[in-house]
Design an enzyme around this catalytic site. Structure first.
Site, PDB file in Angstrom:
ATOM      1  N   LYS A 275     -16.702  87.530  76.440  1.00 57.84           N
ATOM      2  CA  LYS A 275     -16.126  87.221  75.145  1.00 57.84           C
ATOM      3  C   LYS A 275     -17.289  87.256  74.165  1.00 57.84           C
ATOM      4  CE  LYS A 275     -14.648  83.086  73.364  1.00 57.84           C
ATOM      5  NZ  LYS A 275     -14.128  81.721  73.565  1.00 57.84           N
TER       6      LYS A 275
ATOM      7  N   ASP B 194     -19.325 102.315  82.169  1.00 49.82           N
ATOM      8  CA  ASP B 194     -18.201 101.836  81.356  1.00 49.82           C
ATOM      9  C   ASP B 194     -18.293 102.416  79.942  1.00 49.82           C
ATOM     10  OD1 ASP B 194     -15.885 100.452  80.794  1.00 49.82           O
ATOM     11  OD2 ASP B 194     -16.815  98.471  80.694  1.00 49.82           O
TER      12      ASP B 194
HETATM   13  P1  ADP Z   1     -16.848  92.971  77.841  1.00 45.98           P
HETATM   14  O1  ADP Z   1     -17.927  93.059  78.866  1.00 45.98           O
HETATM   15  O2  ADP Z   1     -15.999  91.788  78.049  1.00 45.98           O
HETATM   16  O3  ADP Z   1     -16.060  94.248  77.710  1.00 45.98           O
HETATM   17  P2  ADP Z   1     -18.230  93.690  75.373  1.00 45.98           P
HETATM   18  O4  ADP Z   1     -19.702  93.530  75.406  1.00 45.98           O
HETATM   19  O5  ADP Z   1     -17.692  95.082  75.508  1.00 45.98           O
HETATM   20  O6  ADP Z   1     -17.569  92.704  76.438  1.00 45.98           O
HETATM   21  O7  ADP Z   1     -17.689  93.075  74.000  1.00 45.98           O
HETATM   22  C1  ADP Z   1     -16.310  92.962  73.745  1.00 45.98           C
HETATM   23  C2  ADP Z   1     -15.983  93.403  72.322  1.00 45.98           C
HETATM   24  O8  ADP Z   1     -16.674  92.566  71.375  1.00 45.98           O
HETATM   25  C3  ADP Z   1     -16.405  94.823  71.981  1.00 45.98           C
HETATM   26  O9  ADP Z   1     -15.424  95.762  72.358  1.00 45.98           O
HETATM   27  C4  ADP Z   1     -16.595  94.748  70.466  1.00 45.98           C
HETATM   28  O10 ADP Z   1     -15.361  94.879  69.818  1.00 45.98           O
HETATM   29  C5  ADP Z   1     -17.104  93.320  70.253  1.00 45.98           C
HETATM   30  N1  ADP Z   1     -18.587  93.283  70.199  1.00 45.98           N
HETATM   31  C6  ADP Z   1     -19.421  93.247  71.257  1.00 45.98           C
HETATM   32  N2  ADP Z   1     -20.712  93.187  70.889  1.00 45.98           N
HETATM   33  C7  ADP Z   1     -20.728  93.193  69.539  1.00 45.98           C
HETATM   34  C8  ADP Z   1     -21.784  93.157  68.536  1.00 45.98           C
HETATM   35  N3  ADP Z   1     -23.074  93.097  68.895  1.00 45.98           N
HETATM   36  N4  ADP Z   1     -21.418  93.167  67.235  1.00 45.98           N
HETATM   37  C9  ADP Z   1     -20.116  93.230  66.887  1.00 45.98           C
HETATM   38  N5  ADP Z   1     -19.086  93.273  67.776  1.00 45.98           N
HETATM   39  C10 ADP Z   1     -19.368  93.255  69.085  1.00 45.98           C
HETATM   40 MG    MG Z   2     -16.520  96.052  76.928  1.00 48.87          MG
END
Ligand code: ADP
Ligand code: MG
Length: 313
Positions: A50, A162
């Site tokens: 999250k 991924d």
């Molecule tokens: P998970 O491993 O649960 O898939 P993610 O790292 O992909 O988690 O993050 C989930 C979502 O959060 C992303 O798809 C994006 O929409 C948002 N997000 C992640 N990192 C950032 C960031 N550094 N800045 C802005 N939004 C982010």
């Molecule tokens: Mg993700």
């Protein structure tokens, strides 16, 4: 304080000034204290994590810096090896097309609970693209940047596993960065793939045929996923044309079996996602090469970068 941090960076740690570990924790710029993190809003959620926007505001004057903070969904669970690895991997990556690591926030017991990264204000490509009518040349620029980040990742012998529009983040209208290293694996020198058995919830519609059949993940299987990501970019992440929706449409006749079994059959028959409407012929050819059944026939990211460079001119 800033000068002291600078001195510490250069290695001049003055013992008499920095006697206790508490003092060094206070000046290490990668140590974030939970009490100074003010929640702003939730940015997104995936299968495992999250991500929340916080203001890190030690001075408590509302002028702190915005940071994106990732935590595991099941907070009570013991902090897993995978979580620590994800943090270690991100920490070791420095590239303009990869999201920047800022630090960690640890619990009193010393366990790392949160990963602090730079905040990318425009969210993921999935949030960004549907709202805009991006011209083809702009799509190809983003595609090239993703290839640059991936080429760097592969040079460090990591497979991402991924790569998808949901995991590509947008800094501004002309810069994207790869994020989410939750499934990333290291491939030791001399080996060509990593074999994984994951229970459920895998992003199968982004997977290469050998990942589905034999759980073999390689640099070439990332290239397949890049092809699917390129497809998403060219459809401007239109929900009705999403890879799962398109594949389910193709799979309609063969109901009753497990999704993965049908998907494998379909791919083995040579069926692929359709090339989005306004794509130039060269892009169609390139995308199809990323989806070659034989991994050795797929291009690598270095040659993809060159192709996009030419296509964009
Ligand atoms: P998970 O491993 O649960 O898939 P993610 O790292 O992909 O988690 O993050 C989930 C979502 O959060 C992303 O798809 C994006 O929409 C948002 N997000 C992640 N990192 C950032 C960031 N550094 N800045 C802005 N939004 C982010
Ligand atoms: Mg993700």
């Amino acid at each position: 304080l800033r000068e002291l941090i600078e001195l510490m960076r250069k290695g001049f740690v003055i013992q008499s000034v920095m006697p206790s570990s508490e003092a060094s924790a206070n000046t290490d710029p990668t140590v974030f204290h939970k009490r100074y993190l003010k929640q702003v809003r939730i940015l997104g959620e995936g299968h495992f994590g999250k991500v929340t926007l916080y203001l890190y505001d030690p001075a408590n004057d509302g002028k702190g810096e915005q940071v994106a903070v990732k935590s595991l969904k099941q907070e009570n669970d013991k902090i897993s090896d995978g979580w620590i690895k994800e943090i270690e991997i991100l920490k070791s990556l420095y590239h303009s097309n990869i999201v920047k690591y800022k630090g960690c926030c640890t619990e009193l017991g010393g366990q790392v609970v949160q990963l602090i990264m730079e905040y990318l204000p425009l969210g993921s490509l999935k949030d960004y693209l549907p709202k805009r009518n991006l011209p083809m040349s702009h799509c190809l620029m983003f595609a090239q940047q993703i290839c640059q980040g991936m080429n760097y990742l592969h040079s460090k012998r990591y497979v991402h596993r991924d790569l998808a529009a949901r995991n590509v983040l947008v800094e501004n209208d002309s810069l994207v960065k790869i994020g989410d290293f939750g499934l990333t694996k290291y491939i030791p020198e001399g080996e060509i793939y990593y074999r994984v058995r994951e229970d459920g919830d895998s992003p199968v519609f982004w997977y290469a045929i050998e990942c589905l059949k034999e759980s073999k993940f390689s640099f070439s299987s990332d290239v397949w996923s890049f092809g699917v990501t390129l497809y998403e970019i060219l459809t401007r992440c239109d929900r009705r044309q999403s890879p799962p929706d398109k594949f389910f449409e193709m799979m309609k006749e063969a109901q009753g079996q497990m999704t993965v079994v049908i998907l494998i059959k379909l791919l083995e028959q040579g069926l692929r996602l359709p090339c989005p409407k306004d794509s130039p012929h060269e892009v169609k050819i390139l995308m199809e090469r990323c989806w070659s059944a034989d991994p050795s026939e797929r291009p690598d990211f270095e040659s993809l970068i060159k192709k996009f460079q030419i296509l964009r001119q």
